[in-house]
Design a protein around this motif. Structure first.
Motif, PDB file in Angstrom:
ATOM      1  N   ARG A  24       0.934  -1.156  -0.006  1.00  0.00           N
ATOM      2  CA  ARG A  24       0.122  -0.061   0.028  1.00  0.00           C
ATOM      3  C   ARG A  24       0.907   1.233  -0.079  1.00  0.00           C
ATOM      4  NH1 ARG A  24      -3.609  -1.850   5.258  1.00  0.00           N
ATOM      5  NH2 ARG A  24      -4.409  -3.831   4.453  1.00  0.00           N
ATOM      6  N   THR A  25       0.285   2.368  -0.154  1.00  0.00           N
ATOM      7  CA  THR A  25       0.972   3.582  -0.355  1.00  0.00           C
ATOM      8  C   THR A  25       0.784   4.828   0.560  1.00  0.00           C
ATOM      9  OG1 THR A  25      -0.524   4.614  -1.887  1.00  0.00           O
ATOM     10  CG2 THR A  25       1.614   3.071  -2.665  1.00  0.00           C
ATOM     11  N   GLY A  26      -0.279   4.693   1.190  1.00  0.00           N
ATOM     12  CA  GLY A  26      -0.953   5.690   2.191  1.00  0.00           C
ATOM     13  C   GLY A  26      -0.321   5.888   3.590  1.00  0.00           C
ATOM     14  N   ILE A  27       0.226   7.148   4.053  1.00  0.00           N
ATOM     15  CA  ILE A  27       0.780   7.248   5.314  1.00  0.00           C
ATOM     16  C   ILE A  27       0.107   8.121   6.099  1.00  0.00           C
ATOM     17  CG2 ILE A  27       2.877   8.166   6.282  1.00  0.00           C
ATOM     18  CD1 ILE A  27       3.093   5.611   4.864  1.00  0.00           C
ATOM     19  N   ALA A  28      -0.308   7.736   7.337  1.00  0.00           N
ATOM     20  CA  ALA A  28      -1.044   8.695   8.394  1.00  0.00           C
ATOM     21  C   ALA A  28      -0.164   9.340   9.333  1.00  0.00           C
ATOM     22  CB  ALA A  28      -2.312   7.959   8.837  1.00  0.00           C
ATOM     23  N   VAL A  29      -0.326  10.580   9.536  1.00  0.00           N
ATOM     24  CA  VAL A  29       0.536  11.129  10.622  1.00  0.00           C
ATOM     25  C   VAL A  29      -0.224  12.019  11.363  1.00  0.00           C
ATOM     26  CG1 VAL A  29       2.560  11.079   9.464  1.00  0.00           C
ATOM     27  CG2 VAL A  29       1.136  13.098   9.150  1.00  0.00           C
ATOM     28  N   LEU A  30       0.109  12.205  12.665  1.00  0.00           N
ATOM     29  CA  LEU A  30      -0.875  13.184  13.538  1.00  0.00           C
ATOM     30  C   LEU A  30      -0.460  14.495  13.666  1.00  0.00           C
ATOM     31  CD1 LEU A  30      -0.475  10.762  16.685  1.00  0.00           C
ATOM     32  CD2 LEU A  30      -2.246  10.482  15.015  1.00  0.00           C
ATOM     33  N   ASP A  31      -1.799  15.258  13.749  1.00  0.00           N
ATOM     34  CA  ASP A  31      -1.620  16.797  13.964  1.00  0.00           C
ATOM     35  C   ASP A  31      -0.526  17.122  15.085  1.00  0.00           C
ATOM     36  OD1 ASP A  31      -3.505  17.151  11.844  1.00  0.00           O
ATOM     37  OD2 ASP A  31      -5.116  17.491  13.511  1.00  0.00           O
TER      38      ASP A  31
END
Length: 445
Positions: free
Chosen positions: A142-149
């Motif tokens: 997969r390619t998506g990366i989630a980061v936090l505010d």
């Protein structure tokens, strides 16, 4: 006090010799490289920095958490000196050496979890983040990366995209990396949410705006560094990890600032009961020599094809010699307990300051990673830039502080683990005076 040193400021800050060097700097060093104070350091020992004008400062920043075992630690000096005399480079991917393996063994021992782990060593925190993303994408397909505010992850093209603040880190540097998504964090002082509620908000955002099946990794700082030492509400991180595990998302803990004993545990993740799939280290791992690590579950790390990761200087022999000495010193000298000692003394003093000064909205942190946030007592809004005012005031009285927070309103305290109680108490006295100065309209001078 450390080696009979004590805070001593003999000149204006900066002093004449520092001013002369700073003038030379402006001619040859890009203006885009920041400086907190144009004070040029000549030497350092224990908890002290001594500048070229002979001013002695209590170091409450440790180079942003780098020199955690103290300046001029003899065990590190000896290890580095011995290694330099043997060889300085071969490139581990061509002609390997034992030191790299030793540091990987230390990281397998100290990072959370008893599962099999493997480590890639690189040069910097940003490079560690970049490689963790590569590995997660390769492992998941997969390619998506989630980061936090409020996150900070570095200054490369990918990591500036991952940062919360575009100014100054990314301003004018686009186009930026694709498939990076920002997710609400847990910020108890501002959002007033429980950990469960904050996690529900974050997960709902991911599922509606990204889709779990598109996500390779969720990257968190267990305690956010540049964001202002934001400690998430209880239950927030475990809920995110449970969701990531259930959805095949690689859960990455960026412990570049919070790791290596800073919080009184080897890694801050331990305080929250989480076991990340990948843990990132840098800063304090090699006492100031450039080194960083990507330590992950063996099956995740081994998903990368031969030649897909590595680099010329990653795991340099001298840097890994320093790192091995750091691990040994933390164990030998009981420095995890010392981080707890410092944290307890700082927290008691900062809590007292909060009771005396209405501008101190919150005190937060764990171990030798403490901070306070400055807010308008009437509105509760951030006192933007106030941390810099306090930092300037403190420098004039022989204390070096580090600022943080997305609004520049957080003072963070990162003393090294050998800092005596007397230096902690002196710092608290200076902070008390600085806060009183702000209340009277002072500008830190």
């Amino acid at each position: 006090m450390t080696d009979t040193l004590q805070p001593a400021v003999h000149t204006p800050i900066p002093g004449p010799k520092s001013q002369a060097i700073h003038a030379r700097r402006t001619a040859v060093v890009p203006a885009g490289i920041p400086w907190n104070l144009p004070v040029y350091i000549d030497r350092a020992v224990g908890a002290y920095l001594i500048d070229v004008d002979g001013n002695a400062f209590v170091d409450m920043g440790s180079g942003i958490g780098v020199t955690s075992i103290g300046h001029a630690n003899q065990a590190v000096i000896d290890a580095v000196t011995e290694q330099i005399g043997r060889f300085t480079h071969t490139l581990f991917g061509i002609l390997p050496y034992e030191g790299y393996v030793t540091v990987a063994e230390h990281l397998a021992r100290t990072t959370p979890g008893t599962h099999p782990k493997k480590t890639l060593l690189v040069n910097s925190g940003s490079e560690a983040v970049e490689n963790a993303v590569k590995i997660a994408r390769k492992h998941t397909g997969r390619t998506g990366i989630a980061v936090l505010d409020h996150a900070f992850h570095g200054r490369t093209n990918l990591t500036i995209t991952m940062n919360h603040k575009m100014t100054p880190y990314g301003l004018g540097f686009g186009p930026f990396a694709s498939d990076v998504h920002h997710v609400p964090n847990s910020y108890p002082y501002r959002d007033r949410l429980s950990g469960v509620a904050a996690a529900h908000r974050a997960i709902d955002h991911i599922e509606q705006r990204i889709g779990a099946s598109a996500l390779a990794a969720l990257i968190v700082e267990p305690i956010q560094g540049e964001g202002g030492f934001i400690v998430p509400a209880d239950g927030y991180l475990p809920a995110l990890q449970d969701w990531a595990n259930a959805n095949g998302v690689v859960f990455i803990a960026d412990e570049i600032q919070s790791g290596m004993g800073r919080t009184g545990a080897w890694f801050a993740s331990e305080h929250f009961g989480i076991t990340p799939d990948i843990v990132l280290t840098a800063k304090a791992i090699a006492a100031g020599l450039p080194l960083a690590g990507v330590t992950g579950r063996a099956e995740i790390m081994d998903s990368v094809h031969v030649g897909g990761i590595g680099g010329t200087f990653g795991g340099n022999p001298v840097a890994v010699a320093a790192a091995a000495a750091v691990f040994d010193e933390i164990d030998r000298a009981g420095l995890l307990a010392e981080a707890d000692r410092i944290g307890s003394r700082l927290r008691t003093g900062l809590d007292a300051l909060q009771r005396r000064h209405p501008t101190v909205g919150e005190v937060r942190g764990i171990g030798a990673m403490q901070a306070f946030e400055l807010t308008d007592p009437n509105t509760g809004l951030p006192l933007a830039g106030a941390a810099g005012t306090i930092s300037r005031y403190a420098a004039g009285r022989g204390v070096i502080l580090v600022t943080a927070g997305s609004d520049g309103n957080v003072v963070r305290l990162l003393p090294n683990f050998t800092t005596p109680d007397a230096e902690i108490d002196y710092t608290l006295e200076v902070l008390d005076a600085a806060l009183a100065d702000i209340a009277q309209g002072g500008n830190g001078r």
